[in-house]
Design an enzyme around this catalytic site. Structure first.
Site, PDB file in Angstrom:
ATOM      1  N   ASP A  11       0.898  -1.127   0.298  1.00 33.04           N
ATOM      2  CA  ASP A  11       0.083  -0.035   0.067  1.00 33.04           C
ATOM      3  C   ASP A  11       0.952   1.216   0.066  1.00 33.04           C
ATOM      4  O   ASP A  11       1.819   1.470   0.667  1.00 33.04           O
ATOM      5  CB  ASP A  11      -0.808  -0.188   1.254  1.00 33.04           C
ATOM      6  CG  ASP A  11      -1.537   1.211   1.386  1.00 33.04           C
ATOM      7  OD1 ASP A  11      -2.876   1.267   0.509  1.00 33.04           O
ATOM      8  OD2 ASP A  11      -1.560   2.130   2.342  1.00 33.04           O
ATOM      9  N   GLU A  20       1.204  -0.509  -5.013  1.00 28.60           N
ATOM     10  CA  GLU A  20       0.331   0.835  -5.338  1.00 28.60           C
ATOM     11  C   GLU A  20       1.734   1.776  -5.471  1.00 28.60           C
ATOM     12  O   GLU A  20       1.692   2.548  -4.613  1.00 28.60           O
ATOM     13  CB  GLU A  20      -0.374   1.033  -4.280  1.00 28.60           C
ATOM     14  CG  GLU A  20      -1.455   2.189  -4.545  1.00 28.60           C
ATOM     15  CD  GLU A  20      -2.219   2.735  -3.543  1.00 28.60           C
ATOM     16  OE1 GLU A  20      -3.204   3.395  -3.646  1.00 28.60           O
ATOM     17  OE2 GLU A  20      -1.525   2.810  -2.435  1.00 28.60           O
TER      18      GLU A  20
HETATM   19  C1  GLC Z   1      -3.820   3.378  -0.330  1.00 29.15           C
HETATM   20  C2  GLC Z   1      -5.207   2.934  -0.245  1.00 29.15           C
HETATM   21  C3  GLC Z   1      -6.284   3.573   0.197  1.00 29.15           C
HETATM   22  C4  GLC Z   1      -5.785   4.124   1.698  1.00 29.15           C
HETATM   23  C5  GLC Z   1      -4.535   4.850   1.454  1.00 29.15           C
HETATM   24  C6  GLC Z   1      -3.934   4.995   3.092  1.00 29.15           C
HETATM   25  O1  GLC Z   1      -3.982   4.538  -1.344  1.00 29.15           O
HETATM   26  O2  GLC Z   1      -5.460   2.079  -1.644  1.00 29.15           O
HETATM   27  O3  GLC Z   1      -7.333   2.804   0.529  1.00 29.15           O
HETATM   28  O4  GLC Z   1      -6.854   5.076   2.165  1.00 29.15           O
HETATM   29  O5  GLC Z   1      -3.646   4.042   0.975  1.00 29.15           O
HETATM   30  O6  GLC Z   1      -3.620   3.525   3.365  1.00 29.15           O
END
Ligand code: GLC
Length: 497
Positions: free
Chosen positions: A197, A247
């Site tokens: 993440d 991500e």
């Molecule tokens: C990422 C996740 C999102 C979350 C953020 C903080 O972007 O996909 O849902 O709010 O990280 O962890």
């Protein structure tokens, strides 16, 4: 290309556990609910499920605020439920990918409780504390500055997201070691991969300099990222055949590719340049070609147009009323591009965003509409819950639900099943070379060996000049190739040689 890895062959299906299936009637989905719905996933022939976080959490950000990296939140079940889910998935040849949140914990994590207790606490430096904030802001607009003042010790702490999500300090080797151990905890339990993440956020300018006037970001994607990723990958490579997908929420493909191309960092990165494009054949063609030019030999793409943070494509691309058709075309596109398709739960049903009345808004950043529960059946509760669902269902759930679609051969669900089967049976769609084709304005087209894929981005009928045999179309009822593409149609043709 060598024999493709498991994470390259089939689609990876993202489950947002709160909204997938509720087994105990509390209105929130859980692990036992997922286990009970594996038949649905098996018909989609997915390679893996990726579960949004299921760890112990106060749920300020619905699981993305972690209070214990090595346990399951009671709302989702128990560690035993997770073990059971992994076992049942493996029995069906489905891998399991967990969502690991390395940038920040919850403010309720024991590490942060210690850290905030005094300036002298040994864990003080596990987070970032300063007498005065710099100019960094939270990713969530509604949260404002990325710093919150804490009265106990009279200093500010850094949080890239909500104040309830303090950033861990990756400059501190003790933090790195502790986080590596949380990975081992899950890998030892048989988990096959992790989604990392907000991964670019773990690497920041250690001098915490202001952003204003700077030519590059100081609050993410600092050069130290590559060392951090190599450290994480080393842990992953202590185990057989595991995978990490990041991500990488950056708008620069060079930077995204730099997280991949050396072979000792990420296996895949979600391409945020792609998802943040407006709907248009040329923009998509450029983005795909750019990735291929930069990384065809060195990196494997991860394609996605939906997740739990983004409006659903069916609603987002509905400017001319063709959203439903476009979602179908998108599925064809994702399954036929070189790379791994990431499908977000409900995409296979062509779900739109839900309308959320003001009194039911729960997310800090406006993301409730894409998180509505999955309608499994017609009728009250839609087979999702016997209680009150934590978010309202999407309009049209009476007909969009999985059961109703299963009995309609023209449904989006059946289209997705056919695509998955086709990909399974057609090596060219997995490992075949990809070449762009100019098929005219508004059409995105490419070949995979003897297959041609063409997507009409417009809401008009457009001419298409190809000869071959129709393999599949996103338009229900299309039986044969013609000299045109229907509005928002995508098709796959076996070319006559
Ligand atoms: C990422 C996740 C999102 C979350 C953020 C903080 O972007 O996909 O849902 O709010 O990280 O962890």
């Amino acid at each position: 290309m060598p024999e493709p890895a498991w994470w390259q062959q089939r689609a990876i299906y993202q489950i947002y556990p709160r909204s997938f299936a509720d087994s105990d009637g509390d209105g929130v989905g859980d692990l036992a609910g997922i286990s009970a719905r594996l038949d649905h996933l098996a018909t989609l022939r997915i390679g893996a499920i990726w579960l949004s976080p299921i760890f112990t959490s106060p749920m300020a950000d619905f699981g993305y605020d972690v209070a214990d990296y090595c346990d399951v939140d009671p709302v989702f079940g128990t560690l035993a439920d997770l073990d059971e889910l992994v076992k049942q998935c493996h029995a069906r040849d489905i891998k399991v990918v967990l969502d690991w949140v390395p940038n920040h914990s919850a403010d309720q994590h024991p590490w942060f409780k210690e850290s905030r207790s005094s300036r002298e606490n040994p864990k003080r430096d596990w987070y970032t504390w300063r007498d005065a904030p710099n100019d960094w802001v939270s990713v969530f607009e509604s949260c404002g500055p990325a710093w919150t003042y804490d009265e106990t010790t009279g200093q500010y702490y850094l949080h890239s997201f909500m104040p309830e999500q303090p950033d861990l300090n990756w400059e501190n080797p003790a933090v790195v070691a502790a986080m590596h151990d949380t990975l081992r905890f899950w890998l030892d339990r048989g988990v096959d991969g992790l989604r990392l993440d907000a991964i670019a956020k773990i690497a920041k300018d250690p001098l915490l300099r202001d952003q204003i006037g700077a030519p590059k970001r100081h609050d993410e994607d600092w050069e130290s990222i590559h060392g951090f990723l190599r450290g994480i990958r080393k842990v992953i490579d202590e185990y057989d055949d595991r995978m990490i997908v990041g991500e990488v929420a950056l708008q620069d493909l060079h930077r995204i590719v730099s997280y991949l191309e050396s072979g000792d960092q990420l296996h895949m990165a979600h391409n945020f340049v792609f998802i943040d494009q407006d709907w248009g054949a040329e923009a998509y063609a450029d983005c795909i070609a750019d990735f291929e030019r930069l990384a065809e030999e060195t990196a494997w793409p991860a394609w996605f147009l939906a997740n739990h943070d983004k409006p659903r494509p069916r609603s987002r691309f509905d400017h001319d009323g063709f959203g439903a058709q476009r979602q179908r075309a998108i599925l064809v596109m994702l399954y036929a591009l070189r790379g791994t398709p990431f499908i977000y739960q409900g995409e296979e049903l062509g779900l739109p965003d839900a309308r959320i009345p003001p009194e039911r808004v729960v997310d800090v950043d406006g993301r409730d509409p894409e998180r509505a529960p999955i309608p499994w059946t017609p009728g009250p509760g839609h087979g999702f819950t016997t209680g009150e669902p934590w978010l309202p269902f999407v309009e049209g759930s009476e007909s969009l639900n999985a059961e109703t679609q299963a009995s309609d051969p023209d449904s989006t669900l059946h289209l997705t099943r056919r695509l998955a089967q086709l990909r399974d049976e057609t090596p060219a769609l997995v490992s075949g070379a990809q070449k762009p084709v100019d098929a005219g304005p508004d059409i995105l087209a490419w070949t995979r060996e003897d297959l041609l894929v063409a997507v009409n981005f417009s809401g008009r009928t457009v001419p298409l000049d190809v000869e071959g045999e129709l393999v599949l179309s996103s338009v229900a009822g299309r039986k044969a190739l013609s000299a045109s593409l229907e509005p928002s149609e995508a098709l796959i043709v076996r070319l006559t040689t």
